[in-house]
Each structure stands twice: as structure tokens, then as C-alpha cells.
Enzyme design. Structure first.
Site, PDB file in Angstrom:
ATOM      1  CG  ASP A  24      19.431  27.397  94.595  1.00  0.00           C
ATOM      2  OD1 ASP A  24      19.095  26.443  93.876  1.00  0.00           O
ATOM      3  OD2 ASP A  24      19.334  28.593  94.260  1.00  0.00           O
ATOM      4  CG  ASP A  42      16.710  39.764  84.985  1.00  0.00           C
ATOM      5  OD1 ASP A  42      16.807  39.024  85.983  1.00  0.00           O
ATOM      6  OD2 ASP A  42      17.409  40.770  84.820  1.00  0.00           O
ATOM      7  CB  VAL A  87      16.313  41.647  88.638  1.00  0.00           C
ATOM      8  CG1 VAL A  87      15.496  41.810  89.908  1.00  0.00           C
ATOM      9  CG2 VAL A  87      16.333  42.951  87.857  1.00  0.00           C
ATOM     10  CG  HIS A 123      10.714  43.898  93.596  1.00  0.00           C
ATOM     11  ND1 HIS A 123       9.428  43.822  94.113  1.00  0.00           N
ATOM     12  CD2 HIS A 123      10.874  45.150  93.133  1.00  0.00           C
ATOM     13  CE1 HIS A 123       8.851  45.000  93.957  1.00  0.00           C
ATOM     14  NE2 HIS A 123       9.714  45.816  93.363  1.00  0.00           N
ATOM     15  CG  ASP A 153      15.323  35.700  89.539  1.00  0.00           C
ATOM     16  OD1 ASP A 153      14.756  34.601  89.327  1.00  0.00           O
ATOM     17  OD2 ASP A 153      15.787  36.407  88.625  1.00  0.00           O
ATOM     18  CG  HIS A 196      19.291  45.449  99.228  1.00  0.00           C
ATOM     19  ND1 HIS A 196      20.149  46.488  98.981  1.00  0.00           N
ATOM     20  CD2 HIS A 196      18.235  45.623  98.382  1.00  0.00           C
ATOM     21  CE1 HIS A 196      19.636  47.259  98.025  1.00  0.00           C
ATOM     22  NE2 HIS A 196      18.475  46.742  97.643  1.00  0.00           N
ATOM     23  CG  HIS A 211      13.890  47.891  99.029  1.00  0.00           C
ATOM     24  ND1 HIS A 211      14.234  49.200  98.822  1.00  0.00           N
ATOM     25  CD2 HIS A 211      14.749  47.149  98.276  1.00  0.00           C
ATOM     26  CE1 HIS A 211      15.263  49.266  97.981  1.00  0.00           C
ATOM     27  NE2 HIS A 211      15.601  48.023  97.636  1.00  0.00           N
ATOM     28  CG  HIS A 223      18.021  51.156  95.641  1.00  0.00           C
ATOM     29  ND1 HIS A 223      17.489  50.846  94.415  1.00  0.00           N
ATOM     30  CD2 HIS A 223      18.066  49.991  96.324  1.00  0.00           C
ATOM     31  CE1 HIS A 223      17.235  49.548  94.355  1.00  0.00           C
ATOM     32  NE2 HIS A 223      17.574  49.010  95.519  1.00  0.00           N
ATOM     33  CG  ASP A 242      43.603  35.249 147.792  1.00  0.00           C
ATOM     34  OD1 ASP A 242      43.033  35.141 146.692  1.00  0.00           O
ATOM     35  OD2 ASP A 242      43.188  34.729 148.835  1.00  0.00           O
TER      36      ASP A 242
END
Lengths: 81, 414
Positions: free
Chosen positions: B23, B75, B80, B83, B98, B118, B122, B128, B279
Site C-alpha cells: 500500500d 480478521d 483488528v 497487534h 493486518d 500505538h 505495547h 490499553h 546600530d
């Protein structure tokens, strides 16, 4: 053709069960009898999940709870193992 | 927030990108992963090193339909997104995205940087958070990636495991506030301002009134919000305008209003392009000429013709022998010119062309040590003595008149 409310409810229940199973380690093995009789584990985990997300803790699968469950999210469970 | 102790038992952590998503460009993936890790290393004493072979602490991969047996399956699209495992050997720390999602570097799909940040939370031991504003809240929400997505809750969480980072910028230093009676005080610019004298320093100014023995201290922005700090020169002309200079720009002020169309370039006044800043500036009320001081030279500007005079610049030492260089600030008060250079102030008589007094730069303020030599106080003393005798006033006025005429004739001749 209105959706069959019974089917819709059934789908939601499956979704909730899968969600709680995935993120709240819903334990069903060895407790089928209890679950069938009173839905205690499901209700308890629902309450836990609702409390975590700051929802009104009802223990019921209401629309707000379902909405949260349908949102894209992290695969790591919300409660430690 | 929630966390698992002890986290990683080390502060140098390795990571490896095992594969890429189609992607995004590979370089964009690498940048997103690196920035996501940097987010945490900025607030905790952690460093992340990328390796391309072998077993890294954090193995990053894009996967589909994995974690099937565990209650964390990927899934398909939506649902989801990613992880990560908590710190530990083997799969500990490993992070998966995923592949069935649409990964992007913007908000059109799922922003990889935000999800990675995020997940790495973990990988470092955070669980969380139930604070919806936290990065560690479990549901995805797009946040402008140019702003740090870490909330205070996230920072508290990671610092509960690893402590705070010495790299975390300390509270910004409070800007120093100049002290009027500091013997080392210098000024950026000084000018008369109607019936006042204004002394500029950094973000501040002092103003003294001719008739009132008070020194007011203010922020420049309190009077002129759009003026910059650290101005370099200022003078008041004969048209009730005050000109303020910084670098190659100048602003014109009338009372508390900055005139429209400013700042303008100093080159509009006739300065050559190699002049980068002024100056000091001094307006001579008698001749209506303005002196601009730049390093060791000065220019003269005719306020009546609104043009720079020919034959300049000239050496400062030629017309103002003995004054310190560079000139930080200058202004005229009564028949004297006052030049500021560092902590010194030179009172200069333009008629006799000699220095009459050398003072501390802050002698205009009522500091006890400099009280007796203060020209400000000499003004007060003069003012007090005024009531003693009309004759004294007349004599002083006559002398002043003679001085002014002499000076005017000298200037015209010159």
C-alpha cells in the site's frame, strides 16, 4: 424487506461473544452450563468492557456497546492475561 | 494507563522490518516506523536501532489472517488493525500489522505511523488506556500526525516503566528579565517619545517621564503587539513619529499605532544594500537631521527633504570624537547627545564637540549608586531650582539660546 430482528439480535450476540472472547478473554470452556443458564460470564465481561470504555455499565448488549465493538481497533486484549 | 513491569531490562532496543506493505512506498513505511519509535524515545530513556538481519527485539511485519488460534486473529479488512506482544524473549515485542487494511501515510486509509506508535507502546510494556485522548486507547482515531499523538497519560505510562528521559526538554527557560539597576545593563535602543524617554532592552522597555520621577517597566508587546523583540535602533522625528529599526526593516509609530504599510526596508531610506542593520539613530531637533550609526560610520538624513544626504557614510570618530564604539543607542536630551556603548554612556556636547560626562548606561534610572550623577536627577534638580529665581531662568534661557544659535550656525556652515 425488513431484517429479521431475531437474526439481527443473533448476529450481535455472536459479534459480542467474539469481541469479548478476543479482547476480554471470555472463558467459556468448562462453564457451558452456567453460561446457558444465566449468561453470567457474558454479562460480567460486558460490564468490564463497558466500564473500560466509559460506557454506562448495563451488562446488556445495547447500541452504544455494539457501536464500540464495531470500531477498528488494536488486536491486543484490553485486559491482561 | 496500564503497564507491565519490568518492561525491557535494557534501554537500547533493536528493531527489524521483516516485510513491507504494497500500500505504501518502502521508504514511507520505514519513516513511519522510525518516527513511531522516536515518539517514545523522546519521552523515555530508550534508543532504537534498526537491524536488517537476525533476531531483533521488535520484529515488525505485515501479516494476514494470523493469530488464528489465539483470541487475537487478524480478521480481514477493518476490525483488528494491529497487534503487539509485550516485552520479552522470542515473540515478545513483536509487532504485526493486518495487511488486509489499507495502510497510508495520510488520513485516507489507516495511518501507519499512528497505529505503529500505538503498537510500539505495547511492545514497550504499555497496555490499553481507558483515556479516549490517549494514544494507547484501543480504538483507532486519526490525529494530525504533525502533532505528537502522545497524551500526558501515555507519557506517564511509559515513564512509570522506564523513568523520564534526560532528552525530554526541560521546562523552557524563563526569559531573563533585565534589571534597571544592574550595573552591567546595556540597551538595544533609546529614543524620546513625546514627553518621555524610552529605553529598549530585549522584550522590554523602560519609560521615564520628564516631569515625573517614575520609571515604568513594560513589555514592548504591551504597547505595540506587532513590533519584534530585540529592536536595534529608534528615534523620534519632528512629525510626532517614532521610527523603530530591526535588521533591514523599520516601522513607523504614531502614538500607540503602527502606521499602515510598515515594516519598510531601510534601503527605502537610502542605505546601500550591504548595510544589514542600524546600530543606533539620533534625531537632532535643532538641525532636523537624523544620524544613523552603523559600526564605526554614520549617515545623515535630512528630515525636511526626506532624503539621505550625500557624502556619507563618514567615520563616527571624526564628528563625535571619544565616544565608545559600537554605538548601541543614542538620543538627544536638551542640548546634549547621549551615546550608549555597552555599560557606558557618553554625554556629548555637539557645539563644542567634546564629551562632557561619562556615565553608567542606566544612569537615567533612580538607582541609588548612580543617583548623584544621573542626568535625570540633574533634570529634577534643575526643575526644583526653577522656583528660586526668575532671573536664573532668564539667564539660563539666554545662555541656551546663544548655544543653540551658535550650534545652528556651526551646523549650517559645516
Amino acid at each position: 424487506f425488513p431484517a429479521d430482528p431475531k437474526t439481527e439480535h443473533e448476529e450481535s450476540r455472536h459479534l459480542a461473544q467474539a469481541y469479548l472472547d478476543q479482547f476480554y478473554t471470555l472463558e467459556t470452556e468448562g462453564s457451558h452450563l452456567i453460561q446457558n443458564k444465566s449468561n453470567v460470564p457474558l454479562d460480567g465481561k460486558l460490564r468490564e468492557m463497558q466500564a473500560f470504555f466509559g460506557l454506562t455499565v448495563t451488562g446488556r448488549l445495547d447500541s452504544n456497546t455494539l457501536e464500540i465493538m464495531k470500531q477498528p481497533r488494536c488486536g491486543t486484549p484490553d485486559v491482561g492475561q | 494507563y496500564g503497564y507491565t513491569l519490568p518492561g525491557w531490562r535494557k534501554h537500547r532496543i533493536t528493531y527489524r522490518i521483516l516485510n513491507y506493505t504494497p500500500d505504501m512506498e518502502n521508504s514511507d513505511v520505514e519513516e513511519a516506523i522510525q518516527k513511531a519509535l522516536e515518539l517514545w524515545s523522546k519521552v523515555a530513556p530508550l534508543t532504537f536501532t534498526r537491524i536488517s538481519k537476525g533476531n531483533a527485539d521488535i520484529m515488525v511485519a505485515f501479516r494476514t489472517r494470523v493469530h488464528g488460534k489465539c483470541p487475537r486473529q487478524f480478521d480481514g479488512p477493518l476490525g483488528v488493525l494491529g497487534h503487539a506482544f509485550p516485552p520479552g524473549p522470542g515473540i515478545g515485542g513483536d509487532t504485526h500489522f493486518d495487511e488486509d487494511e489499507n495502510w497510508t501515510k495520510d488520513s485516507s486509509g489507516f495511518n501507519l505511523f499512528l497505529v505503529a506508535a500505538h503498537e510500539f507502546g505495547h511492545s514497550l510494556g504499555l497496555s490499553h488506556s481507558n483515556d479516549p485522548s490517549a494514544l494507547m486507547f484501543p480504538n483507532y482515531a486519526f490525529i494530525d500526525p504533525s502533532k505528537s499523538p502522545l497524551s500526558q497519560d501515555d507519557i506517564k505510562g511509559i515513564q512509570a516503566i522506564y523513568g523520564s528521559s534526560s532528552k525530554v526538554p526541560a521546562k523552557p527557560k524563563r526569559p531573563t528579565i533585565p534589571q534597571a539597576c544592574d550595573p552591567n545593563l546595556t540597551f538595544d535602543a533609546v529614543t524620546t517619545f513625546r514627553r518621555e524617554v524610552v529605553f529598549f532592552k530585549d522584550r522590554h522597555l523602560w519609560r521615564i517621564y520628564y516631569e515625573v520621577s517614575e520609571v515604568e517597566f513594560e513589555l514592548i508587546s504591551s504597547f505595540w503587539p506587532s513590533l519584534p523583540d530585540d529592536i536595534q535602533a529608534a528615534y523620534e522625528n519632528n512629525r510626532d513619529e517614532t521610527l523603530i529599526f530591526k535588521d533591514a526593516n523599520f516601522w513607523k509609530i504614531n502614538s500607540y499605532a503602527i502606521l499602515p504599510g510598515y515594516p519598510k526596508s531601510i534601503y527605502d531610506l537610502g542605505f546601500p544594500r550591504h548595510t544589514k542593520k542600524i546600530d543606533a539613530a539620533l534625531f537632532n531637533r535643532i538641525t532636523r537631521k537624523t544620524y544613523f550609526f552603523v559600526e564605526d560610520k554614520y549617515w545623515r538624513y535630512d528630515e525636511i527633504n526626506q532624503s539621505m544626504e550625500k557624502g556619507y557614510p563618514r567615520r563616527i570618530a571624526r564628528l563625535f570624537p571619544g565616544i565608545g564604539l559600537p554605538v548601541d543607542a543614542a538620543f538627544q536630551y536638551k542640548r546634549f547627545f547621549y551615546f550608549f556603548s555597552g555599560t557606558k554612556q557618553f554625554e556629548f556636547n555637539p557645539v563644542t564637540r567634546n564629551i562632557t560626562r561619562v556615565l553608567k548606561a542606566n544612569s537615567w534610572f533612580q538607582c541609588q549608586k548612580t543617583l548623584n550623577s544621573s542626568p535625570y536627577n540633574s533634570f529634577s534638580q534643575e526643575k526644583n531650582s526653577n522656583s528660586k529665581s526668575v532671573q536664573v531662568i532668564s539667564r539660563k534661557s539666554f545662555i541656551l539660546l546663544i548655544y543653540n544659535i551658535t550650534y545652528l550656525l556651526t551646523e549650517i556652515y559645516r
